[in-house]
Motif scaffolding. Structure first.
Motif, mmCIF file in Angstrom:
data_model
loop_
_atom_site.group_PDB
_atom_site.id
_atom_site.type_symbol
_atom_site.label_atom_id
_atom_site.label_comp_id
_atom_site.label_asym_id
_atom_site.label_seq_id
_atom_site.Cartn_x
_atom_site.Cartn_y
_atom_site.Cartn_z
ATOM 1 N N ALA A 165 -8.543 -3.644 -5.366
ATOM 2 C CA ALA A 165 -8.188 -4.838 -6.145
ATOM 3 C C ALA A 165 -6.673 -4.906 -6.332
ATOM 4 C CB ALA A 165 -8.898 -4.831 -7.495
ATOM 5 N N LEU A 166 -6.045 -3.749 -6.555
ATOM 6 C CA LEU A 166 -4.592 -3.717 -6.708
ATOM 7 C C LEU A 166 -3.911 -4.143 -5.410
ATOM 8 C CD1 LEU A 166 -2.074 -3.116 -8.384
ATOM 9 C CD2 LEU A 166 -2.247 -0.725 -7.585
ATOM 10 N N ILE A 167 -4.356 -3.601 -4.305
ATOM 11 C CA ILE A 167 -3.767 -3.984 -3.019
ATOM 12 C C ILE A 167 -3.910 -5.490 -2.796
ATOM 13 C CG2 ILE A 167 -4.026 -3.761 -0.499
ATOM 14 C CD1 ILE A 167 -2.543 -1.400 -1.849
ATOM 15 N N GLU A 168 -5.060 -6.030 -3.099
ATOM 16 C CA GLU A 168 -5.300 -7.466 -2.923
ATOM 17 C C GLU A 168 -4.397 -8.293 -3.836
ATOM 18 O OE1 GLU A 168 -8.819 -10.577 -3.935
ATOM 19 O OE2 GLU A 168 -9.414 -8.780 -2.825
ATOM 20 N N VAL A 169 -4.302 -7.912 -5.105
ATOM 21 C CA VAL A 169 -3.484 -8.701 -6.033
ATOM 22 C C VAL A 169 -1.996 -8.573 -5.694
ATOM 23 C CG1 VAL A 169 -2.992 -7.153 -8.000
ATOM 24 C CG2 VAL A 169 -3.496 -9.560 -8.396
ATOM 25 N N LEU A 170 -1.587 -7.449 -5.158
ATOM 26 C CA LEU A 170 -0.184 -7.309 -4.777
ATOM 27 C C LEU A 170 0.141 -8.159 -3.556
ATOM 28 C CD1 LEU A 170 0.506 -3.547 -5.516
ATOM 29 C CD2 LEU A 170 1.070 -5.560 -6.920
ATOM 30 N N HIS A 171 -0.815 -8.354 -2.676
ATOM 31 C CA HIS A 171 -0.623 -9.310 -1.574
ATOM 32 C C HIS A 171 -0.453 -10.717 -2.154
ATOM 33 C CE1 HIS A 171 -0.920 -11.402 2.198
ATOM 34 N NE2 HIS A 171 -1.870 -12.148 1.668
ATOM 35 N N GLU A 172 -1.304 -11.064 -3.107
ATOM 36 C CA GLU A 172 -1.200 -12.366 -3.767
ATOM 37 C C GLU A 172 0.141 -12.492 -4.494
ATOM 38 O OE1 GLU A 172 -4.674 -12.837 -6.253
ATOM 39 O OE2 GLU A 172 -6.002 -12.395 -4.569
ATOM 40 N N LEU A 173 0.597 -11.404 -5.106
ATOM 41 C CA LEU A 173 1.880 -11.419 -5.799
ATOM 42 C C LEU A 173 3.017 -11.671 -4.812
ATOM 43 C CD1 LEU A 173 3.675 -11.053 -8.279
ATOM 44 C CD2 LEU A 173 3.493 -8.561 -7.931
ATOM 45 N N ARG A 174 2.941 -11.079 -3.659
ATOM 46 C CA ARG A 174 3.989 -11.284 -2.639
ATOM 47 C C ARG A 174 4.052 -12.754 -2.245
ATOM 48 N NH1 ARG A 174 8.291 -11.654 -0.997
ATOM 49 N NH2 ARG A 174 9.036 -10.914 0.985
ATOM 50 N N VAL A 175 2.901 -13.379 -2.055
ATOM 51 C CA VAL A 175 2.855 -14.815 -1.735
ATOM 52 C C VAL A 175 3.405 -15.623 -2.919
ATOM 53 C CG1 VAL A 175 1.305 -16.754 -1.222
ATOM 54 C CG2 VAL A 175 0.971 -14.546 -0.075
ATOM 55 N N HIS A 176 3.037 -15.230 -4.120
ATOM 56 C CA HIS A 176 3.522 -15.878 -5.339
ATOM 57 C C HIS A 176 5.056 -15.826 -5.413
ATOM 58 C CE1 HIS A 176 3.490 -16.864 -9.690
ATOM 59 N NE2 HIS A 176 4.472 -15.976 -9.753
ATOM 60 N N ILE A 177 5.615 -14.685 -5.125
ATOM 61 C CA ILE A 177 7.067 -14.515 -5.145
ATOM 62 C C ILE A 177 7.721 -15.483 -4.162
ATOM 63 C CG2 ILE A 177 8.911 -12.915 -4.439
ATOM 64 C CD1 ILE A 177 7.222 -10.676 -5.803
ATOM 65 N N LEU A 178 7.155 -15.623 -2.987
ATOM 66 C CA LEU A 178 7.708 -16.559 -2.009
ATOM 67 C C LEU A 178 7.636 -17.994 -2.510
ATOM 68 C CD1 LEU A 178 6.338 -14.988 1.291
ATOM 69 C CD2 LEU A 178 8.700 -14.935 0.426
ATOM 70 N N LYS A 179 6.551 -18.352 -3.195
ATOM 71 C CA LYS A 179 6.448 -19.696 -3.780
ATOM 72 C C LYS A 179 7.582 -19.945 -4.758
ATOM 73 C CE LYS A 179 1.404 -19.931 -3.904
ATOM 74 N NZ LYS A 179 0.259 -20.006 -4.841
ATOM 75 N N GLU A 180 7.870 -18.946 -5.571
ATOM 76 C CA GLU A 180 8.927 -19.110 -6.557
ATOM 77 C C GLU A 180 10.298 -19.180 -5.891
ATOM 78 O OE1 GLU A 180 6.795 -17.220 -10.490
ATOM 79 O OE2 GLU A 180 8.314 -16.003 -9.467
ATOM 80 N N GLN A 181 10.562 -18.259 -4.994
ATOM 81 C CA GLN A 181 11.885 -18.200 -4.385
ATOM 82 C C GLN A 181 12.160 -19.355 -3.442
ATOM 83 O OE1 GLN A 181 12.565 -13.445 -4.833
ATOM 84 N NE2 GLN A 181 12.760 -14.280 -2.816
ATOM 85 N N ASP A 182 11.155 -19.799 -2.732
ATOM 86 C CA ASP A 182 11.367 -20.878 -1.767
ATOM 87 C C ASP A 182 11.047 -22.254 -2.320
ATOM 88 O OD1 ASP A 182 12.093 -18.931 0.032
ATOM 89 O OD2 ASP A 182 10.186 -18.909 1.096
ATOM 90 N N GLY A 183 10.400 -22.320 -3.494
ATOM 91 C CA GLY A 183 10.022 -23.602 -4.062
ATOM 92 C C GLY A 183 10.563 -23.823 -5.457
ATOM 93 N N VAL A 184 10.154 -22.967 -6.383
ATOM 94 C CA VAL A 184 10.509 -23.153 -7.792
ATOM 95 C C VAL A 184 12.016 -23.029 -8.007
ATOM 96 C CG1 VAL A 184 10.255 -22.241 -10.135
ATOM 97 C CG2 VAL A 184 8.274 -22.365 -8.619
#
Length: 158
Positions: free
Chosen positions: A106-125
């Protein structure tokens, strides 16, 4: 990381990005610990990630996001929900290594999601914030940063 719009020149965005970079490095350490079967190391790294994200998330959710919600309500709602999901998995290791045998995956999965989340923030927000927020808005973000203990340089230029 986006570097084309100049948002990194705003101290708050630069700080948030540096924190993202720290988290991405720790994600690599979690993956290495997972590959080695070292669940205790995974939990220790999860705690380090949570320590970085705690004030970081407050700055985003109480400083940046409220100022962007009117223009980007759906995107902000998604980002907030993603924060809650990441916090839930990280918090399972807040005081000890979780006993749940499903937690490491579950941690590995959520950290993958976090990496995608970070890209959303850096490239969008963050680039959107550069064009959306005015001086008063950045002052509000800086006030939150100061409240959570992030040093705000005097007379910061936005």
């Amino acid at each position: 990381m986006c570097e084309y719009c100049g948002c990194q020149e705003v101290t708050a965005i630069g700080d948030l990005t540096r924190e993202h970079d720290e988290v991405v490095g720790l994600i690599g350490a979690v993956r290495a610990a997972h590959a080695a079967g070292d669940i205790d190391a995974m939990a220790a790294q999860a705690r380090r990630i949570a320590e970085i994200l705690a004030p970081h998330t407050v700055v985003e959710e109480e400083g940046l996001f409220p100022l962007m919600t009117e223009d980007f309500p759906e995107q902000v709602a998604i980002l907030r929900a993603e924060h809650r999901h990441v916090e839930q998995v990280l918090n399972a290791a807040a005081t000890a290594t979780p006993a749940d045998p499903a937690w490491p995956d579950a941690l590995i999965e959520v950290l993958h999601e976090l990496r995608v989340h970070i890209l959303k923030e850096q490239d969008g927000v963050f680039p959107a914030a550069l064009t959306t927020l005015d001086g008063d808005g950045w002052d509000r973000v800086d006030a939150v940063r100061a409240r959570v203990g992030i040093r705000v340089p005097p007379a910061e230029v936005h």
